[in-house]
Scaffold this active site. Structure first.
Site, PDB file in Angstrom:
ATOM      1  N   ASP A   1     -16.125   4.451  88.965  1.00 24.55           N
ATOM      2  CA  ASP A   1     -15.061   3.482  89.241  1.00 24.55           C
ATOM      3  C   ASP A   1     -13.715   4.117  88.928  1.00 24.55           C
ATOM      4  OD1 ASP A   1     -15.405   3.489  86.461  1.00 24.55           O
ATOM      5  OD2 ASP A   1     -16.607   1.656  86.551  1.00 24.55           O
TER       6      ASP A   1
ATOM      7  N   ASP B   1     -10.291   3.404  87.189  1.00 28.77           N
ATOM      8  CA  ASP B   1      -9.459   2.544  86.345  1.00 28.77           C
ATOM      9  C   ASP B   1      -8.032   3.063  86.345  1.00 28.77           C
ATOM     10  OD1 ASP B   1     -11.739   1.150  85.738  1.00 28.77           O
ATOM     11  OD2 ASP B   1     -12.131   2.254  83.883  1.00 28.77           O
TER      12      ASP B   1
ATOM     13  N   ASP C   1     -11.795   7.608  73.291  1.00 27.33           N
ATOM     14  CA  ASP C   1     -12.844   8.164  72.424  1.00 27.33           C
ATOM     15  C   ASP C   1     -12.911   9.693  72.429  1.00 27.33           C
ATOM     16  OD1 ASP C   1     -13.756   8.047  75.044  1.00 27.33           O
ATOM     17  OD2 ASP C   1     -15.569   6.897  74.599  1.00 27.33           O
TER      18      ASP C   1
END
Ligand code: ATP
Ligand code: MG
Length: 423
Positions: A53, A55, A159
């Site tokens: 996807d 983003d 992260d």
């Protein structure tokens, strides 16, 4: 505060980008906002993989995004995200740049230092580490919602370095605040900042490290590996539904075999499925069917035939469940306990627990080809999927009733399926 990123000129061909995402970025840019592709899509594009996807991170506030797009829906109560809806159920997620409140609160000094020493990746990394060093010994779990920030803050709250990159479509460049491009080239998973602290902030990142390393076939740097081992008990503090979802992502990743093995190696599997690790340790020589089943799952996933979550969990837990069924004097009670643990630690929904139980129970009937009465049951297809995995794991031919089409092929699962439908 001003922190300069490293800029890499990298013209990614338009045909590799999602045209709807490009149009969203362009419209945000035209309205005077910064807007970049971010996260997994940038990582995958740079690796030559097809992103799952696309983003977008932007300087526009959610209400500003909504004003620009008629097909926009704001979601999230406290931290609002914009979902731009397109045909075929496609959603482009647009998030305003944000930062970790805890990090910002604890870091004004070291980050000022970072703004002076911006040039080498190592210095940037050291600055990010310094920003967390005083937080040793504290409860770091992030509970509060995030607050708005700038692109640098948005990058360092992420992260792993490979997930902290922005792609500026307009100028054809990658914006790197975290050393992610170098780590993509070295093919390593490295946390942004000190690994032990980042895992304590959000232990789910330990599962994410396993996913990226096994799915992308990357190495893990020793500091991150050690922190995964040291901080694994922190997983108990994660929200149970997130634990379940990220465990399922490991099983659906197409690299379930390697992921479960690494999770076992790191000591995480015991946190998630104590009964399974107990079984593996007791049966060091008899556990190959589990690993073969996981390989079969990976092959099936790669063909685009994703089994349901109940089948995936049943395939993982088949031996410990069968052991209880075959040997325990009160199998119902012991199974109840086994599932109770999963319900507590992972919020395993009751529906899923019942379905796993049923599909494991009827494996003997399928083995004997006794299909009558089963075919009408709503769990029949899942039971057959598990049976098929077991045949593949054993290396035996599929029985004639499977190959002859007694089981109609269930269509490949779409990613947008609702959670309830997955069970
Ligand atoms: P995938 O391709 O599997 O979706 P992804 O990197 O896109 O991988 P997502 O879960 O979609 O993973 O998250 C999007 C981005 O959000 C990540 O790339 C990362 O930058 C950030 N992110 C997600 N989860 C966390 C987390 N627990 N802590 C910090 N940042 C996170
Ligand atoms: Mg993603």
């Amino acid at each position: 505060m001003q922190v300069d990123p490293t800029i890499y000129r990298e013209k990614i061909p338009f045909k590799r980008l999602d045209l709807d995402a490009v149009s969203v970025v362009k419209r945000l840019n035209r309205a005077g906002h910064i807007a970049y592709l971010v996260g997994g899509s940038v990582r995958d594009l740079l690796l030559g993989r097809k992103p799952k996807d696309f983003d977008i991170a932007t300087s526009a506030r959610p209400t500003e995004v909504r004003r620009l797009f008629r097909n926009c829906r704001l979601i999230g109560r406290r931290f609002r995200l914009a979902h731009i809806l397109f045909a075929n159920g496609k959603i482009i997620e647009v998030a305003t740049f944000r930062r970790n409140p805890e990090e910002g609160d604890a870091t004004s000094e070291p980050t000022r230092h970072a703004s002076r020493a911006v040039n080498s990746t190592r210095e940037k990394r050291r600055a990010a580490d310094a920003s967390q060093v005083n937080r040793d010994g504290q409860d770091l779990l992030i509970r509060r919602d995030n607050t708005y920030g700038d692109p640098h803050e948005d990058a360092v709250r992420r992260d792993f370095t490979i997930n902290g990159l922005f792609y500026d479509i307009q100028n054809g460049q990658v914006i790197d605040y975290v050393g992610g491009v170098q780590d993509l080239r070295k093919r390593v998973v490295r946390t942004i900042g000190r690994a032990d602290l980042r895992f304590r902030e959000d232990p789910i990142r330990i599962l994410r490290a396993i996913k990226f390393c096994t799915q992308l076939d990357f190495g893990i740097i020793p500091e991150v590996y050690d922190a995964m081992v040291d901080q694994r008990l922190e997983l108990r503090r994660s929200a149970p539904p997130r634990l379940l979802e990220d465990t399922m992502r490991l099983l659906r990743s197409g690299a379930a075999h390697r992921a479960v093995y690494l999770a076992w190696d790191v000591g995480v599997l015991g946190m998630l499925f104590p009964d399974l690790t107990a079984f593996l340790e007791d049966n060091a020589f008899g556990d190959h069917l589990l690993w073969n089943r996981l390989i079969a799952i990976d092959n099936i996933c790669q063909e685009g035939r994703l089994p349901s979550d109940s089948v995936l969990l049943a395939a993982l837990l088949l031996e410990p469940i069968q052991e209880v069924l075959q040997t325990a004097s009160e199998p119902d009670r012991i199974l109840q306990e086994l599932f109770e643990n999963l319900t507590r630690s992972m919020a395993l929904p009751r529906r899923m627990k019942d379905r796993i139980n049923r599909i494991v129970m009827v494996q003997n009937l399928l083995q004997q080809g006794k299909l009558r009465g089963l075919m009408q049951r709503d769990f029949y297809f899942d039971a057959v999927s598990l049976f098929e995995l077991q045949c593949l794991a054993r290396g035996v031919e599929l029985p004639e009733w499977i190959s002859s089409g007694a089981v109609s092929e269930r269509p490949a699962r779409s990613r947008s399926r609702r959670k309830s439908e997955r069970q």
